[in-house]
Structures are given as structure tokens and as C-alpha cells.
Design a protein around this motif. Structure first.
Motif, PDB file in Angstrom:
ATOM      1  N   LYS A 105       0.841  -1.199   0.000  1.00 13.80           N
ATOM      2  CA  LYS A 105       0.000   0.000   0.000  1.00 13.80           C
ATOM      3  C   LYS A 105       0.874   1.247   0.000  1.00 13.80           C
ATOM      4  N   ASP A 106       1.878   1.278   0.883  1.00 11.18           N
ATOM      5  CA  ASP A 106       2.764   2.439   0.966  1.00 11.18           C
ATOM      6  C   ASP A 106       3.969   2.098   1.835  1.00 11.18           C
ATOM      7  N   ILE A 107       4.977   2.966   1.769  1.00 10.73           N
ATOM      8  CA  ILE A 107       6.130   2.910   2.667  1.00 10.73           C
ATOM      9  C   ILE A 107       6.066   4.180   3.497  1.00 10.73           C
ATOM     10  N   VAL A 108       6.105   4.028   4.817  1.00 11.74           N
ATOM     11  CA  VAL A 108       5.957   5.184   5.704  1.00 11.74           C
ATOM     12  C   VAL A 108       7.000   5.153   6.817  1.00 11.74           C
ATOM     13  N   ILE A 109       7.181   6.308   7.443  1.00 12.91           N
ATOM     14  CA  ILE A 109       7.975   6.390   8.665  1.00 12.91           C
ATOM     15  C   ILE A 109       6.980   6.415   9.813  1.00 12.91           C
ATOM     16  N   ASN A 110       7.111   5.453  10.686  1.00 11.89           N
ATOM     17  CA  ASN A 110       6.199   5.320  11.826  1.00 11.89           C
ATOM     18  C   ASN A 110       6.969   5.646  13.102  1.00 11.89           C
ATOM     19  N   GLU A 111       6.254   5.909  14.170  1.00 14.20           N
ATOM     20  CA  GLU A 111       6.912   6.167  15.441  1.00 14.20           C
ATOM     21  C   GLU A 111       6.422   5.179  16.478  1.00 14.20           C
ATOM     22  N   ALA A 112       7.284   4.923  17.453  1.00 13.31           N
ATOM     23  CA  ALA A 112       6.950   3.979  18.509  1.00 13.31           C
ATOM     24  C   ALA A 112       7.630   4.416  19.795  1.00 13.31           C
ATOM     25  N   ILE A 113       7.127   3.917  20.895  1.00 13.08           N
ATOM     26  CA  ILE A 113       7.758   4.161  22.190  1.00 13.08           C
ATOM     27  C   ILE A 113       8.633   2.951  22.485  1.00 13.08           C
ATOM     28  N   TYR A 114       9.923   3.212  22.710  1.00  9.10           N
ATOM     29  CA  TYR A 114      10.901   2.158  22.933  1.00  9.10           C
ATOM     30  C   TYR A 114      11.804   2.571  24.086  1.00  9.10           C
ATOM     31  N   MET A 115      11.751   1.834  25.176  1.00 11.08           N
ATOM     32  CA  MET A 115      12.609   2.108  26.336  1.00 11.08           C
ATOM     33  C   MET A 115      12.513   3.567  26.798  1.00 11.08           C
ATOM     34  N   HIS A 116      11.335   4.058  27.001  1.00  9.47           N
ATOM     35  CA  HIS A 116      11.062   5.403  27.500  1.00  9.47           C
ATOM     36  C   HIS A 116      11.517   6.515  26.550  1.00  9.47           C
ATOM     37  N   GLN A 117      11.562   6.212  25.273  1.00  8.45           N
ATOM     38  CA  GLN A 117      11.869   7.245  24.284  1.00  8.45           C
ATOM     39  C   GLN A 117      11.044   6.987  23.027  1.00  8.45           C
ATOM     40  N   ILE A 118      10.857   8.005  22.244  1.00 12.67           N
ATOM     41  CA  ILE A 118      10.127   7.851  20.991  1.00 12.67           C
ATOM     42  C   ILE A 118      11.147   7.632  19.885  1.00 12.67           C
TER      43      ILE A 118
ATOM     44  N   VAL B 299       6.748  -0.948   5.741  1.00 10.62           N
ATOM     45  CA  VAL B 299       5.939  -1.172   4.549  1.00 10.62           C
ATOM     46  C   VAL B 299       4.533  -1.517   5.012  1.00 10.62           C
ATOM     47  N   LEU B 300       3.547  -0.798   4.494  1.00 10.81           N
ATOM     48  CA  LEU B 300       2.150  -1.099   4.794  1.00 10.81           C
ATOM     49  C   LEU B 300       1.626  -2.034   3.708  1.00 10.81           C
ATOM     50  N   LEU B 301       1.074  -3.161   4.114  1.00 12.28           N
ATOM     51  CA  LEU B 301       0.552  -4.138   3.168  1.00 12.28           C
ATOM     52  C   LEU B 301      -0.955  -4.004   3.043  1.00 12.28           C
ATOM     53  N   LYS B 302      -1.445  -4.159   1.819  1.00 21.41           N
ATOM     54  CA  LYS B 302      -2.875  -4.047   1.556  1.00 21.41           C
ATOM     55  C   LYS B 302      -3.613  -5.245   2.130  1.00 21.41           C
ATOM     56  N   ASP B 303      -4.827  -4.987   2.567  1.00 19.44           N
ATOM     57  CA  ASP B 303      -5.719  -6.057   3.006  1.00 19.44           C
ATOM     58  C   ASP B 303      -6.369  -6.641   1.752  1.00 19.44           C
ATOM     59  N   PRO B 304      -6.237  -7.957   1.510  1.00 20.35           N
ATOM     60  CA  PRO B 304      -6.810  -8.538   0.299  1.00 20.35           C
ATOM     61  C   PRO B 304      -8.332  -8.365   0.212  1.00 20.35           C
TER      62      PRO B 304
ATOM     63  N   VAL C  51      -5.261  -1.457   5.626  1.00 21.25           N
ATOM     64  CA  VAL C  51      -3.928  -2.017   5.840  1.00 21.25           C
ATOM     65  C   VAL C  51      -4.069  -3.323   6.610  1.00 21.25           C
ATOM     66  N   SER C  52      -3.500  -4.402   6.065  1.00 20.88           N
ATOM     67  CA  SER C  52      -3.608  -5.696   6.739  1.00 20.88           C
ATOM     68  C   SER C  52      -2.477  -5.912   7.736  1.00 20.88           C
ATOM     69  N   SER C  53      -1.271  -5.469   7.381  1.00 21.60           N
ATOM     70  CA  SER C  53      -0.145  -5.630   8.305  1.00 21.60           C
ATOM     71  C   SER C  53       0.948  -4.616   8.000  1.00 21.60           C
ATOM     72  N   VAL C  54       1.880  -4.526   8.927  1.00 18.00           N
ATOM     73  CA  VAL C  54       2.999  -3.584   8.838  1.00 18.00           C
ATOM     74  C   VAL C  54       4.286  -4.402   8.901  1.00 18.00           C
ATOM     75  N   VAL C  55       5.194  -4.169   7.950  1.00 15.23           N
ATOM     76  CA  VAL C  55       6.482  -4.864   7.922  1.00 15.23           C
ATOM     77  C   VAL C  55       7.574  -3.840   8.225  1.00 15.23           C
ATOM     78  N   PRO C  56       8.169  -3.896   9.419  1.00 18.59           N
ATOM     79  CA  PRO C  56       9.231  -2.936   9.752  1.00 18.59           C
ATOM     80  C   PRO C  56      10.514  -3.253   8.985  1.00 18.59           C
ATOM     81  N   LEU C  57      11.241  -2.212   8.617  1.00 21.03           N
ATOM     82  CA  LEU C  57      12.505  -2.352   7.903  1.00 21.03           C
ATOM     83  C   LEU C  57      13.652  -1.910   8.803  1.00 21.03           C
ATOM     84  N   PHE C  58      14.829  -2.411   8.542  1.00 21.16           N
ATOM     85  CA  PHE C  58      16.046  -2.076   9.292  1.00 21.16           C
ATOM     86  C   PHE C  58      15.845  -2.292  10.798  1.00 21.16           C
TER      87      PHE C  58
END
Length: 180
Positions: A119-132, A138-143, A149-156
Motif C-alpha cells: 500500500k505504501d512505505i511510511v515512517i512510523n513512530e513507537a515508544i521504545y525504552m522510554h523514548q520515541i 511497509v504497509l501491506l494491503k488487506d486482500p 492495511v492488513s499488516s505492517v512490515v518494519p525495515l532495518f
């Protein structure tokens, strides 16, 4: 893009290398520092000195044998399953995305995602060890429902680059995706 110095979320140096194979194909490689022989020696010596101290007081040779075996198995496990030397993202405009990880032992894992599922490639944010932190995904399309969006595939995932590195990769990926 030339080789530039970036850091990961912990402040350790990483590098981003971008190769443009054509207008519709680019490869991004994020490299982490190699395994430090000095650190391996220090950890090994500490474990073996501790084992020798226990052996000195107990006179049990199994302590020394198990310490040697545990450190060797631990090092092999670390370089084969944990320590990633570099991760790469190959974006091919009309075909898809290939994500690869190369471990310190030489083992490599590769995943391919077809362009029709993306569907798209995006930069997402998350909380990790008390920091953002920010991560590229990669956002995958729902068939069943193409706009969802059916699922998210993190890169790196292993190198965890900071936002300035992710923005360079993101902009370049969006250029390719916009041409499709």
C-alpha cells in the motif's frame, strides 16, 4: 548518495549506502560496525577467570569445561543469529521490495514483497525504552479491502537508524513508488 555517517537510536555509528541501479530500482544498505575482537576477548577472559576461580576453590573440572563450552556456543549463537552486519532494502518499481539481512557469520535472510501487496512505505513512530523512536515500514494491503492495511512490515530492525537516515531512504522510495 555517497556513503554518509549516521547513528542508530543508541548513538552507535552506522552507515547508509544508496545505489541507484536505474530510475525504477534503488538499493539501500545500512551497515553496522563489525564484531569487536577486543570486546569478545574481554568477555571471554572474564568468564574464564571466574570459572577458574570457582575451579580453584572446588577442584571441579566440570566448571572449566562448561565455561569453555558455554562461551564458545554463546559466541557462535551471537554471530549466527544476533549480530547483523548489514541490512539492505532493494526497491524495484514495478516488481516489489526485497529486504535482506546479512549476519556476522555470513548467513543471509531475504524476504520479497510483491508491489501488488504494497500500500505504501511510511515512517512510523513507537515508544521504545522510554523514548520515541522512528522506523521505516511497509504497509501491506488487506486482500479483502484494498483501502485498508492488513499488516505492517518494519525495515532495518537490527540497525535501528535515526530519523535523518530514514528520511533519506523514505524520500527515495517515494520517488520510485510515485512512478509506478
Amino acid at each position: 548518495m555517497e556513503d554518509e555517517a549516521f547513528t542508530d537510536i543508541n548513538g552507535k555509528a552506522i552507515s547508509l549506502d544508496c545505489h541507484s541501479h536505474s530510475g525504477f530500482c534503488r538499493e539501500f544498505t545500512v551497515s553496522s560496525p563489525k564484531v569487536s575482537v577486543g570486546k569478545v576477548m574481554v568477555y571471554t577472559c572474564c568468564v574464564w577467570l571466574l570459572a577458574y576461580t570457582v575451579f580453584f576453590f572446588t577442584q571441579n573440572t566440570a566448571v572449566l569445561s562448561s565455561a569453555i563450552l558455554i562461551t564458545l556456543v554463546g559466541m557462535m549463537f551471537h554471530i549466527h543469529f544476533v549480530k547483523v552486519d548489514h541490512e539492505s532494502l532493494l526497491v524495484i518499481g514495478s516488481l516489489g521490495i526485497q529486504v535482506s539481512s546479512c549476519y556476522a557469520s555470513g548467513r543471509e535472510t531475504t524476504t520479497f514483497i510483491e508491489m501488488s501487496k504494497i500500500k505504501d512505505i511510511v515512517i512510523n513512530e513507537a515508544i521504545y525504552m522510554h523514548q520515541i523512536i522512528y522506523y521505516l515500514c511497509v504497509l501491506l494491503k488487506d486482500p479483502a479491502e484494498p483501502k485498508a492495511v492488513s499488516s505492517v512490515v518494519p525495515l532495518f530492525q537490527s540497525s535501528k537508524p535515526r530519523l535523518n537516515c530514514l528520511v533519506k531512504v523514505y524520500k527515495s522510495c517515494q520517488e520510485i513508488l510515485s512512478k509506478c
